[in-house]
Design a protein around this motif. Sequence first.
Motif, short mmCIF file in Angstrom:
data_model
loop_
_atom_site.label_atom_id
_atom_site.label_comp_id
_atom_site.label_asym_id
_atom_site.label_seq_id
_atom_site.Cartn_x
_atom_site.Cartn_y
_atom_site.Cartn_z
N ARG A 23 0.84 -1.19 0.00
CA ARG A 23 0.00 0.00 0.00
C ARG A 23 0.88 1.24 0.00
N ARG A 24 0.42 2.27 -0.67
CA ARG A 24 1.15 3.54 -0.71
C ARG A 24 0.32 4.59 0.04
N ASN A 25 0.70 4.84 1.27
CA ASN A 25 0.01 5.84 2.08
C ASN A 25 0.93 7.01 2.39
N GLU A 26 0.33 8.17 2.50
CA GLU A 26 1.08 9.38 2.84
C GLU A 26 0.74 9.78 4.27
N ARG A 37 -3.34 10.98 7.64
CA ARG A 37 -3.00 9.86 6.77
C ARG A 37 -3.91 9.85 5.55
N ASN A 38 -3.31 9.69 4.40
CA ASN A 38 -4.06 9.64 3.14
C ASN A 38 -3.55 8.48 2.29
#
Length: 212
Positions: A23-26, A37-38
Motif C-alpha cells: 500500500r502507498r500511504n502518505e 494519513r491519506n
Amino acid sequence: MDSFHDVRFPVRIAFGATGGPVRRNEIVQLTSGAEKRNARTSQSRRQYDAGTGIRSVEDLYQVMEFFEARRGSLHAFRFRDPFDMKSCTPIGTVSPSDQKIGTGDGETSRFQISKTYGTGADAYRRLIKYPVAGTVVVAVDDEERALAEDFSVDPISGEIVFLPDAIPGEGAVITAGFEFDVAVRFDTDQLSASITSFQAGHIPTIPLIEVL
C-alpha cells in the motif's frame, strides 16, 4: 494490456517466492503532533522476490530462459501468487458461492469477477483479472450455471459473459468461484546468477512487480 505475454512464470519456483500486497500511504505529522494519513492509491500493488524459490541449476536456467523470452522488464506475464490465488483460502476448495460479483437487472450480461477482503464498510473489493482456465464456476441465486451453455469467461479481463438466454433477471445475485494469476513484470533488467555447489543454483534476488 500492452506488452503482455499470456504465459505463466514457472509455478514450482513461484511457490518458493516471498512478497505480497503493498500500500502507498502518505503520513504527515501535524504541528499538534497528530498524524494526517491519506491513501495515495485506491488499489494495492503486489511485489514479489522469486529468488527464494531457486533450488537447483535447472531452476536457475528456467528463470533465465523465461527472463530472456520476456526481454527483461519489457513484457508482463502471469504469476501464481503462493499466498493468494483462489476465491477462497489457499487451501480451500473453490465453490460457485465464494464471492458475490454482482446483481442482475435483466439486461446486463457482463460481470467482473472480484474478491472481497474483510466485511462491512471497511471491506476491500479487489478486481480480479487473469483467471485460470477451467477453474471459474458461477451461480445465479445459488443455482450453478454451466460454462459454454450459460456463460463464457474472458481469460484476460476476468469478465463473466452470460449468453442472451441466460442473462440474470432483476435482483438475481451472481456469485463465482475461481483460481487466478497476477500480471507482473520483472522489476529489473539484469539477473545475477551463481553456482553455489554441485547441481545447486542461486540468484540473490528476482524482483517482480504487479502490473495494474
